[in-house]
Design a protein around this motif. Structure first.
Motif, short mmCIF file in Angstrom:
data_model
loop_
_atom_site.label_atom_id
_atom_site.label_comp_id
_atom_site.label_asym_id
_atom_site.label_seq_id
_atom_site.Cartn_x
_atom_site.Cartn_y
_atom_site.Cartn_z
N SER A 81 4.72 1.11 -9.84
CA SER A 81 3.40 0.92 -9.25
C SER A 81 2.47 0.19 -10.22
O SER A 81 1.67 -0.67 -9.82
CB SER A 81 2.78 2.27 -8.87
N SER A 104 1.96 6.12 0.66
CA SER A 104 2.82 5.78 -0.47
C SER A 104 4.26 6.20 -0.22
O SER A 104 5.18 5.67 -0.84
CB SER A 104 2.29 6.45 -1.75
N SER A 154 1.87 0.50 -3.32
CA SER A 154 1.00 1.62 -3.68
C SER A 154 0.14 1.28 -4.88
O SER A 154 -1.05 1.62 -4.94
CB SER A 154 1.83 2.87 -3.98
#
Length: 270
Positions: free
Chosen positions: A65, A173, A181
Protein backbone atom coordinates in the motif's frame (compact mmCIF):
# COMPACT_ATOMS: atom_id res chain seq x y z
CA UNK A 1 -14.74 -13.99 9.76
CA UNK A 2 -11.90 -11.44 9.86
CA UNK A 3 -13.93 -9.07 7.68
CA UNK A 4 -16.93 -9.38 10.06
CA UNK A 5 -14.73 -8.53 13.06
CA UNK A 6 -13.31 -5.51 11.24
CA UNK A 7 -16.81 -4.35 10.40
CA UNK A 8 -17.90 -4.56 14.04
CA UNK A 9 -14.93 -2.42 15.11
CA UNK A 10 -15.58 0.17 12.42
CA UNK A 11 -17.67 2.66 14.50
CA UNK A 12 -14.93 2.84 17.14
CA UNK A 13 -12.29 3.50 14.48
CA UNK A 14 -14.37 6.26 12.92
CA UNK A 15 -14.99 8.02 16.27
CA UNK A 16 -11.27 7.96 17.10
CA UNK A 17 -10.41 9.37 13.69
CA UNK A 18 -12.99 12.14 14.07
CA UNK A 19 -11.43 13.19 17.39
CA UNK A 20 -7.95 13.32 15.84
CA UNK A 21 -9.14 15.39 12.89
CA UNK A 22 -11.00 17.93 15.03
CA UNK A 23 -7.94 18.63 17.18
CA UNK A 24 -5.50 18.73 14.27
CA UNK A 25 -7.71 20.84 12.02
CA UNK A 26 -8.40 23.39 14.75
CA UNK A 27 -4.67 23.88 15.26
CA UNK A 28 -4.08 24.32 11.53
CA UNK A 29 -6.87 26.87 11.12
CA UNK A 30 -5.63 29.01 14.02
CA UNK A 31 -2.02 29.10 12.73
CA UNK A 32 -0.57 31.07 9.80
CA UNK A 33 -0.26 29.73 6.24
CA UNK A 34 3.17 28.16 6.69
CA UNK A 35 2.34 26.42 9.95
CA UNK A 36 -1.13 25.58 8.66
CA UNK A 37 0.41 23.93 5.61
CA UNK A 38 2.76 21.88 7.80
CA UNK A 39 -0.06 20.74 10.06
CA UNK A 40 -2.22 19.87 7.04
CA UNK A 41 0.52 17.51 5.81
CA UNK A 42 0.86 15.64 9.08
CA UNK A 43 -0.77 12.19 8.80
CA UNK A 44 -4.05 13.38 10.34
CA UNK A 45 -6.05 11.49 7.73
CA UNK A 46 -3.58 9.03 6.19
CA UNK A 47 -2.26 7.94 9.61
CA UNK A 48 -5.59 6.67 10.95
CA UNK A 49 -6.36 5.18 7.53
CA UNK A 50 -3.12 3.21 7.64
CA UNK A 51 -3.82 2.11 11.21
CA UNK A 52 -7.13 0.71 9.96
CA UNK A 53 -5.33 -1.12 7.14
CA UNK A 54 -2.79 -2.50 9.62
CA UNK A 55 -5.58 -3.76 11.88
CA UNK A 56 -7.34 -5.44 8.98
CA UNK A 57 -4.35 -6.74 6.98
CA UNK A 58 -0.78 -7.95 7.40
CA UNK A 59 2.61 -6.23 6.98
CA UNK A 60 2.93 -7.29 3.33
CA UNK A 61 -0.31 -5.46 2.53
CA UNK A 62 0.96 -2.33 4.32
CA UNK A 63 4.27 -2.46 2.45
CA UNK A 64 2.53 -2.70 -0.91
CA UNK A 65 0.00 0.00 0.00
CA UNK A 66 2.84 2.37 0.84
CA UNK A 67 4.21 1.98 -2.71
CA UNK A 68 0.90 3.28 -4.09
CA UNK A 69 0.90 6.08 -1.52
CA UNK A 70 4.42 7.23 -2.49
CA UNK A 71 3.30 7.80 -6.07
CA UNK A 72 0.07 9.48 -5.05
CA UNK A 73 1.98 11.83 -2.74
CA UNK A 74 3.42 13.45 -5.88
CA UNK A 75 -0.13 13.89 -7.12
CA UNK A 76 -1.00 15.65 -3.85
CA UNK A 77 1.82 18.12 -4.56
CA UNK A 78 0.16 18.82 -7.93
CA UNK A 79 -3.21 19.10 -6.16
CA UNK A 80 -1.84 21.73 -3.77
CA UNK A 81 -0.28 23.81 -6.52
CA UNK A 82 -3.40 23.56 -8.69
CA UNK A 83 -5.48 24.91 -5.83
CA UNK A 84 -2.98 27.70 -5.17
CA UNK A 85 -3.02 28.83 -8.80
CA UNK A 86 -6.82 28.72 -9.09
CA UNK A 87 -7.35 30.49 -5.76
CA UNK A 88 -4.93 33.26 -6.71
CA UNK A 89 -6.79 33.76 -9.98
CA UNK A 90 -10.12 34.24 -8.21
CA UNK A 91 -11.76 30.91 -9.00
CA UNK A 92 -13.55 30.88 -5.64
CA UNK A 93 -13.38 28.28 -2.89
CA UNK A 94 -15.56 25.62 -4.50
CA UNK A 95 -14.18 26.20 -7.97
CA UNK A 96 -10.60 25.97 -6.76
CA UNK A 97 -11.16 22.80 -4.76
CA UNK A 98 -13.18 21.19 -7.56
CA UNK A 99 -10.40 21.86 -10.07
CA UNK A 100 -7.70 20.58 -7.71
CA UNK A 101 -9.61 17.41 -6.83
CA UNK A 102 -10.38 16.82 -10.51
CA UNK A 103 -6.65 16.91 -11.29
CA UNK A 104 -5.96 14.60 -8.33
CA UNK A 105 -8.55 12.05 -9.46
CA UNK A 106 -7.28 11.96 -13.05
CA UNK A 107 -3.68 11.50 -11.94
CA UNK A 108 -4.68 8.91 -9.32
CA UNK A 109 -6.51 6.90 -11.96
CA UNK A 110 -3.42 6.98 -14.18
CA UNK A 111 -1.22 5.78 -11.33
CA UNK A 112 -3.65 3.00 -10.43
CA UNK A 113 -3.58 1.86 -14.06
CA UNK A 114 0.23 1.86 -14.22
CA UNK A 115 0.87 0.50 -10.68
CA UNK A 116 4.38 2.05 -10.74
CA UNK A 117 7.24 0.62 -8.63
CA UNK A 118 8.77 2.49 -5.69
CA UNK A 119 11.63 4.02 -7.68
CA UNK A 120 9.19 5.55 -10.16
CA UNK A 121 7.11 6.99 -7.33
CA UNK A 122 10.18 8.64 -5.84
CA UNK A 123 11.14 9.98 -9.25
CA UNK A 124 7.80 11.69 -9.84
CA UNK A 125 7.91 13.07 -6.30
CA UNK A 126 11.28 14.66 -7.06
CA UNK A 127 9.92 16.11 -10.31
CA UNK A 128 6.76 17.47 -8.65
CA UNK A 129 8.71 19.03 -5.79
CA UNK A 130 11.25 20.57 -8.18
CA UNK A 131 8.36 22.55 -9.68
CA UNK A 132 6.26 22.92 -6.52
CA UNK A 133 8.84 24.33 -4.10
CA UNK A 134 9.72 27.44 -6.19
CA UNK A 135 6.01 28.09 -6.73
CA UNK A 136 5.36 27.63 -3.02
CA UNK A 137 7.92 30.33 -2.21
CA UNK A 138 6.16 32.71 -4.56
CA UNK A 139 2.56 31.98 -3.56
CA UNK A 140 3.14 31.94 0.20
CA UNK A 141 4.08 35.64 0.27
CA UNK A 142 0.71 37.11 1.19
CA UNK A 143 -0.66 39.28 3.97
CA UNK A 144 -3.09 37.25 6.05
CA UNK A 145 -6.14 39.13 7.38
CA UNK A 146 -7.43 38.48 10.88
CA UNK A 147 -9.76 35.54 11.39
CA UNK A 148 -11.95 34.32 14.22
CA UNK A 149 -10.97 30.73 13.48
CA UNK A 150 -13.12 27.83 12.30
CA UNK A 151 -16.77 27.47 13.20
CA UNK A 152 -17.69 24.37 15.21
CA UNK A 153 -19.81 23.11 12.31
CA UNK A 154 -16.76 23.27 10.01
CA UNK A 155 -14.76 21.09 12.38
CA UNK A 156 -17.61 18.60 12.73
CA UNK A 157 -18.11 18.31 8.97
CA UNK A 158 -14.37 17.91 8.47
CA UNK A 159 -14.20 15.15 11.06
CA UNK A 160 -17.17 13.37 9.51
CA UNK A 161 -15.56 13.53 6.07
CA UNK A 162 -12.33 11.89 7.22
CA UNK A 163 -14.14 9.36 9.41
CA UNK A 164 -16.23 8.43 6.37
CA UNK A 165 -13.07 7.93 4.32
CA UNK A 166 -11.66 5.61 6.97
CA UNK A 167 -14.92 3.70 7.09
CA UNK A 168 -15.03 3.29 3.32
CA UNK A 169 -11.36 2.30 3.20
CA UNK A 170 -11.81 -0.28 5.94
CA UNK A 171 -14.55 -1.98 3.93
CA UNK A 172 -13.30 -1.67 0.35
CA UNK A 173 -9.67 -2.54 1.12
CA UNK A 174 -10.78 -6.17 1.26
CA UNK A 175 -11.82 -5.91 -2.38
CA UNK A 176 -9.64 -3.33 -4.17
CA UNK A 177 -6.17 -4.54 -3.20
CA UNK A 178 -3.14 -2.98 -1.51
CA UNK A 179 -2.04 -0.41 -4.12
CA UNK A 180 -5.53 1.04 -4.57
CA UNK A 181 -5.95 1.14 -0.78
CA UNK A 182 -2.70 3.10 -0.49
CA UNK A 183 -4.00 5.56 -3.09
CA UNK A 184 -7.37 5.96 -1.37
CA UNK A 185 -5.69 6.44 2.02
CA UNK A 186 -4.06 9.62 0.70
CA UNK A 187 -7.22 11.20 -0.70
CA UNK A 188 -6.74 14.86 0.36
CA UNK A 189 -9.77 15.22 2.61
CA UNK A 190 -8.11 17.06 5.49
CA UNK A 191 -6.20 19.57 3.39
CA UNK A 192 -9.27 20.09 1.15
CA UNK A 193 -11.49 20.92 4.10
CA UNK A 194 -8.86 23.22 5.60
CA UNK A 195 -8.52 25.05 2.29
CA UNK A 196 -12.27 25.46 1.76
CA UNK A 197 -12.79 26.82 5.28
CA UNK A 198 -9.74 29.11 5.02
CA UNK A 199 -10.86 30.38 1.61
CA UNK A 200 -14.27 31.32 2.95
CA UNK A 201 -12.88 32.91 6.12
CA UNK A 202 -9.93 34.97 4.86
CA UNK A 203 -9.92 34.79 1.06
CA UNK A 204 -8.34 33.02 -1.89
CA UNK A 205 -4.77 34.34 -1.63
CA UNK A 206 -4.52 33.19 1.99
CA UNK A 207 -5.97 29.76 1.19
CA UNK A 208 -3.60 29.52 -1.77
CA UNK A 209 -0.72 30.31 0.59
CA UNK A 210 -1.74 27.45 2.88
CA UNK A 211 -1.95 25.10 -0.12
CA UNK A 212 1.44 26.22 -1.41
CA UNK A 213 3.05 25.88 2.01
CA UNK A 214 1.85 22.28 2.28
CA UNK A 215 4.32 21.34 -0.48
CA UNK A 216 7.20 21.57 2.02
CA UNK A 217 5.60 19.04 4.33
CA UNK A 218 4.76 16.68 1.47
CA UNK A 219 8.47 16.21 0.80
CA UNK A 220 8.87 14.66 4.24
CA UNK A 221 5.70 12.65 3.77
CA UNK A 222 7.22 10.92 0.73
CA UNK A 223 10.21 9.91 2.86
CA UNK A 224 7.91 8.64 5.60
CA UNK A 225 5.92 6.48 3.20
CA UNK A 226 9.13 5.05 1.76
CA UNK A 227 10.23 4.12 5.27
CA UNK A 228 6.88 2.42 5.93
CA UNK A 229 7.33 0.34 2.78
CA UNK A 230 10.87 -0.69 3.70
CA UNK A 231 10.16 -1.41 7.38
CA UNK A 232 6.74 -3.08 7.30
CA UNK A 233 7.82 -6.65 6.52
CA UNK A 234 11.05 -6.90 8.57
CA UNK A 235 9.78 -4.92 11.60
CA UNK A 236 6.01 -5.32 11.43
CA UNK A 237 3.20 -2.90 10.65
CA UNK A 238 3.12 -1.12 14.02
CA UNK A 239 6.84 -0.34 14.04
CA UNK A 240 6.76 0.76 10.40
CA UNK A 241 3.89 3.16 11.00
CA UNK A 242 5.58 4.60 14.09
CA UNK A 243 8.76 5.18 12.07
CA UNK A 244 6.73 6.89 9.34
CA UNK A 245 4.99 9.10 11.92
CA UNK A 246 8.32 10.01 13.53
CA UNK A 247 9.75 11.05 10.15
CA UNK A 248 6.73 13.26 9.41
CA UNK A 249 6.87 14.96 12.80
CA UNK A 250 10.66 15.46 12.73
CA UNK A 251 10.63 16.80 9.17
CA UNK A 252 7.86 19.28 9.81
CA UNK A 253 9.42 20.20 13.15
CA UNK A 254 12.71 20.89 11.40
CA UNK A 255 10.98 23.10 8.82
CA UNK A 256 9.19 24.99 11.59
CA UNK A 257 12.46 25.53 13.49
CA UNK A 258 14.24 26.79 10.38
CA UNK A 259 11.34 29.16 9.72
CA UNK A 260 11.56 30.59 13.25
CA UNK A 261 15.31 31.10 12.94
CA UNK A 262 14.85 32.90 9.65
CA UNK A 263 12.15 35.17 11.08
CA UNK A 264 14.39 36.03 14.03
CA UNK A 265 17.29 36.91 11.73
CA UNK A 266 15.02 39.16 9.65
CA UNK A 267 13.65 40.83 12.80
CA UNK A 268 17.17 41.37 14.15
CA UNK A 269 18.31 42.87 10.83
CA UNK A 270 15.46 45.38 10.82
Amino acid sequence: MEFDAALLALPVKMVLVAAIVVSGSFAAQKAGPFVGGLIATLPISAGPAYVVLAMDHGPAFIAESAVGSVSINAVTVIFAMTYAVLARRGAGGLGSIAGAIGVWLLAAFAIRTMTPPLWFGLLINAAALAVGVPLARRFSRVVIPASDGPRPVDLVLRALAVATLVGVLSIVSWHIGAVASGILALFPIVISSILVVTHRAIGGPAAGAVAASSVYGLAGFAAALTAVHLAAIPLGSAAALLIGLAICVMWNGMLFTLRLKRQRRVAAAT
